[in-house]
Design an enzyme around this catalytic site. Structure first.
Site, short mmCIF file in Angstrom:
data_model
loop_
_atom_site.label_atom_id
_atom_site.label_comp_id
_atom_site.label_asym_id
_atom_site.label_seq_id
_atom_site.Cartn_x
_atom_site.Cartn_y
_atom_site.Cartn_z
CG HIS A 34 -0.28 -0.24 2.51
ND1 HIS A 34 0.59 0.67 3.09
CD2 HIS A 34 -0.31 -1.30 3.38
CE1 HIS A 34 1.04 0.22 4.25
NE2 HIS A 34 0.52 -0.99 4.44
CG HIS A 37 4.27 -1.81 1.96
ND1 HIS A 37 2.93 -2.11 2.07
CD2 HIS A 37 4.89 -2.55 2.90
CE1 HIS A 37 2.77 -3.01 3.03
NE2 HIS A 37 3.93 -3.29 3.55
CD GLN A 61 7.41 -11.54 10.20
OE1 GLN A 61 8.53 -11.56 9.68
NE2 GLN A 61 6.68 -10.43 10.25
CD GLN A 155 9.20 -5.03 11.45
OE1 GLN A 155 8.63 -6.11 11.39
NE2 GLN A 155 9.03 -4.10 10.52
CB SER A 187 -1.98 -1.80 8.66
OG SER A 187 -1.78 -3.18 8.91
CB SER A 188 -0.92 -5.64 4.85
OG SER A 188 0.17 -5.10 4.13
NE ARG A 189 -2.03 -9.21 10.61
CZ ARG A 189 -0.71 -9.31 10.71
NH1 ARG A 189 0.02 -8.20 10.81
NH2 ARG A 189 -0.11 -10.48 10.72
#
Length: 282
Positions: A34, A37, A61, A155, A187-189
Site C-alpha cells: 500500500h 510501503h 514470525q 520492529q 496497514s496490510s491488515r
C-alpha cells in the site's frame, strides 16, 4: 524491474553492482503493498543508486493461531506498483529458499531487551522470526541502507539494535507512518476491516494524540493518561492489547526523567489487531 526468485541470481546482480561501485538500498516487505510501503521505496530511491524490494511472507514470525495462511497475497498488483516506481529488483523467494532445512532446524537471531513486552509480549517468538529473516535478507542483498516503517516502531528498534549489536554494515532508516485521511495508520491488515470499522479504528490514533498532548502539557500521572486512553478505546468497542508510555530507544517504561518518549498501542477491533504509536519530545 527484474523479478528474481533464486539466491544465486540475486547475488550475481548485487555483485555486478558492487563491482561498478553502486550503492544499494533495500526494502523488505511481506507484500500486499500500500502507500506506506511505496513511501519506503520512494525514500530508498533517494538514498542509493539501486533499490531492491523483497516480498516474503515469513512463517517464522507468525504464531500458532495467527493469520499466516490467510495473510493477503497480491503479487501481481504489487509488481505493477513497484515497476511504476522503477524498482531495480524484486526478490520473491519461496519458503524453501529461505529455510531450506525447515523452521525447526533453522539457526535464529534473538534481540534481548527491546524485543520484550509490547508486541513481543503479545506475540511470543514474533521478533525472533523478524530478526532472523531480516538478518538473512541483509546477508543476501548486502545493502548500504534499509528502510522500515515507523508504524511498526518496536520492529524498527529491534532491527536497529540488532544491526548495532552484530556490527552489520547497514544503515537502518525509519520512515514516517502513512495514514488514511481519518488518521488510521495504513496497514496490510486494514483490508480485513469494513468501511464502518475503518471509521471506528481511527480512535486508536486519536487516543495516542490525546495522550501525547497530555504529556506535552506537563501531565506527569502516566497511569491517568493511560486510563483515559483505554476508556476512549473501550467506548468505541476496541479491545485493548496494550497502551504503553516508553523511553524511545530502549522501549522500557518511561520515567519522569525521560524526555524522548514513544507511546505504543495495540488493540483489537473484532478479530483485526491494530497497532500504532506516536513519538513525544518533552
Amino acid at each position: 524491474m527484474q523479478s528474481v526468485t533464486e539466491i544465486k541470481s540475486l547475488r550475481s546482480q548485487v555483485k555486478a553492482w558492487r563491482q561498478q561501485g553502486l550503492s544499494i538500498a533495500f526494502v523488505p516487505t511481506m507484500g500486499n503493498l500500500h502507500r506506506g510501503h511505496f513511501s519506503l521505496v520512494e525514500k530508498a530511491k533517494t538514498l542509493a543508486d539501486k533499490v531492491v524490494v523483497s516480498i516474503f511472507v515469513n512463517p517464522m514470525q507468525f504464531g500458532a493461531n495467527e493469520d499466516l495462511d490467510s495473510y493477503p497475497r497480491t503479487l501481481e498488483q504489487d509488481k505493477q506498483g513497484l515497476a511504476e516506481l522503477e524498482t531495480d529488483i524484486l526478490f520473491t523467494p519461496s519458503v524453501d529458499t529461505i529455510y531450506p532445512s525447515g523452521l525447526e532446524a533453522q539457526s535464529f537471531v534473538d534481540v534481548p531487551g527491546v524485543s520484550e513486552g509490547h508486541c513481543g509480549g503479545a506475540r511470543p517468538g514474533h521478533f525472533r522470526g523478524v530478526a532472523t529473516v531480516v538478518t538473512k535478507l541483509f546477508n543476501l542483498v548486502q545493502p548500504d541502507f534499509a528502510c522500515f516503517g515507523e508504524k511498526d516502531f518496536q520492529q524498527l528498534q529491534v532491527i536497529k539494535t540488532m544491526v548495532k549489536d552484530l556490527s552489520i554494515p547497514v544503515e537502518v532508516i525509519g520512515v514516517p507512518t502513512q495514514r488514511e485521511v481519518s488518521g488510521l495508520a495504513m496497514s496490510s491488515r486494514n483490508g480485513y476491516l469494513s468501511e464502518s470499522e475503518k471509521e471506528t479504528a481511527k480512535v486508536l490514533f486519536q487516543a495516542l494524540k490525546k495522550a501525547a498532548s497530555a504529556l506535552e502539557q506537563g501531565e506527569k500521572d502516566f497511569d491517568l493518561i493511560i486510563k483515559n486512553a483505554i476508556d476512549m478505546l473501550h467506548n468505541e468497542g476496541l479491545k485493548l492489547d496494550y497502551f504503553n508510555i516508553c523511553q524511545k530507544d530502549t522501549l522500557r517504561p518511561a520515567t519522569l526523567e525521560d524526555d524522548r518518549l514513544v507511546i505504543l498501542a495495540a488493540a483489537f477491533l473484532g478479530k483485526v489487531r491494530l497497532i500504532d504509536n506516536i513519538q513525544v519530545s518533552l
